[in-house]
Every structure is written in structure tokens, then in C-alpha cells.
Write an enzyme that holds these catalytic residues in place. Sequence first.
Site, PDB file in Angstrom:
ATOM      1  N   SER A 158       0.844  -1.187   0.000  1.00 43.44           N
ATOM      2  CA  SER A 158       0.000   0.000   0.000  1.00 43.44           C
ATOM      3  C   SER A 158       0.880   1.238   0.000  1.00 43.44           C
ATOM      4  O   SER A 158       2.042   1.195   0.426  1.00 43.44           O
ATOM      5  CB  SER A 158      -0.886   0.023   1.251  1.00 43.44           C
ATOM      6  N   TYR A 183       0.497   0.021  10.675  1.00 40.04           N
ATOM      7  CA  TYR A 183       0.063  -0.381   9.333  1.00 40.04           C
ATOM      8  C   TYR A 183       1.160  -0.091   8.323  1.00 40.04           C
ATOM      9  O   TYR A 183       1.471  -0.926   7.459  1.00 40.04           O
ATOM     10  CB  TYR A 183      -1.216   0.371   8.966  1.00 40.04           C
TER      11      TYR A 183
END
Length: 320
Positions: A158, A183
Site C-alpha cells: 500500500s 500499518y
Amino acid sequence: MSTAQHKIGSGFGANSTADEVLEGIDLTGKLAVVTGGYSGLGLETTRSLTKAGARVVVPARRRAAAEEALAGLAGVEVDELDLGDLESVRGFAERFLASGRTIDFMIDNAGIMACPETRVGPDWEAQFATNHLGHFALVNRLWPAIEPGGARVVSVSSRGHHFSGIRWDDVHWRQGYDKWEAYGQAKTANVLFAVHLDRLAADRGVRAFALHPGGIITPLQRHLPKAEMVERGWIDEQGNVLNPEGFKSPEQGAATQVWAATSPQLDGMGGVYLEDCDIAEPAVDGGERSGVKAWATDPEQAARLWALSAELTGVDAFAA
């Protein structure tokens, strides 16, 4: 052998769909494993691959939900897998290996994002454990089935990798947990995994890629409070998506991972980070959050993470 981290001019872009990048590609006789291939981008990935003729195995933590979502879709089978549980990973891999089949495309798609501090396994931070360590163990355990001379392993990362490199002194966030930085670390790990796997596997004809699928509203946001998504400008108070032009559809979001797995334009390449159906450019310090950070493609950090991951999971298909 290494591939330059620069665009190749694929002819596709942010608006391309998975079906469009597969146009003219016949996957009959090919087998793909797509983790989380029953929800969000994973579901669209499964649909497009089967439409092109591939058979798809979908390992799923919520097996009943997966079977319901995939009902009526030909060429798909579902099995159980919880990436946060290494015994579950072992069980799935052993069942698959016992079938005697080989894997042409391994797409590590499943993941969690910005969840509250959660511990799994031996007190591991859940995002690092699920997004990275679970997939690391899975690929290494399935390695005997990954087809030499053409298979690809695709690690869905990502743009969130910009939030953090690897916190080498505290990878499990036992101090000062921050859900977005955690994350980011997990997504950086997804890129580093592909970098080192490609280095290890290229001489066998197996190549690895990492990618940013784009911004898409999917169940990945399930841990985010509505108020936070409103504050970020993603949705309004009624839950309507704001600035829809700024988000991809699931069909567009699945395109880059499908392109990574199947495109002949990537033949002979590997170990790079992709976005918008092309190889991404290196990120510019102080610029917009696009491209790939140097900390995510550094070969020394990739080798260090591989060694740490092998130590934590007890699995390394390439150990001497």
C-alpha cells in the site's frame, strides 16, 4: 537480473480494470492462490482470473462468508486459513501440497488496516503478524508447489508504507502503539518481502512483485470509526463517498495485482513496487505520497527482514 524502479510505459493506468489488463490473456490450465479472495479487491481479483480461465484457490479466515460470496463462480475452491495463526497456515499448506498441484500465481492479498492494538500468536502485533509474517510463512511452506520457470508471487502492499519503515528495535509495537504507523510498517514489510524473495527465487524463474492497489473504499476500512473517515474527507455524515474521482472502484483496484501476476510486459522482471498498472517511480522526499520509499526497497533491509521473519516463524524454504 535486478529490475529498475522506473515506469515502463505499460499503456495502462489508474482507471484500468482487472478485466482490461487481462484482455487477450488465456489463463486456462493455470492455478492461482489468492488470500482473502472473497472480499473487496480479492473478490474482484478472483472473478477476473476465473473469467480468463484460471482456477483459483481462496484461503479464507471466514470460510462460510467466502463460500457465500463466491457461490456460483466457476473454477473456485475455498479452504480455511487464518494468517494470524501459524498452525492454521501450516494446515492449509499441508493440505494444498498433498493435492500434488502446482501454483502459477500466488497473490498475497488479505490484510488488516489501522486496527486497535491487538496481539496474536506469541504476543505479536496483529498487523505485522497478519499482513507480513502470515504471508511469509505461507509462501515458504507452499514453496515446493510454486511452479519454477514462470510463477509469480504478488505481495499487496500500500501507499501506506510511507507511514513507517521497519521499527527494528520494536517490530511488535510493545511501546507507543500507533495504528497507522503499525500499518505502515506492515506494508513496508510486504515490499521488502517481495524484494528479497525475488533475489532468492529469480534463478528458478520465479519472480516477485509488490504493489499499491490504489485508494478504494472496501471492507479493509472496517476498523476505522465513521467519525475518522469523515474527518479524513473520505465520506460524509450519511456514509456517502466524497470525491469519488479520488477513489478507485474495486475493479480498478484489483487491476494492478492482476497485471503483476499475469502480464507478459513483466516477463524477466521482478523485485519492484508497482502502482497504477506500471512500475512505480521512487518517492521524492518532501513530495506527494506517491511512488516507493527507499526504505521499502533497500536490499540490506530486505535481507534483514527475511532473516528476522524466518527466525520468528521457524520457516525458511531457502535455508541452507
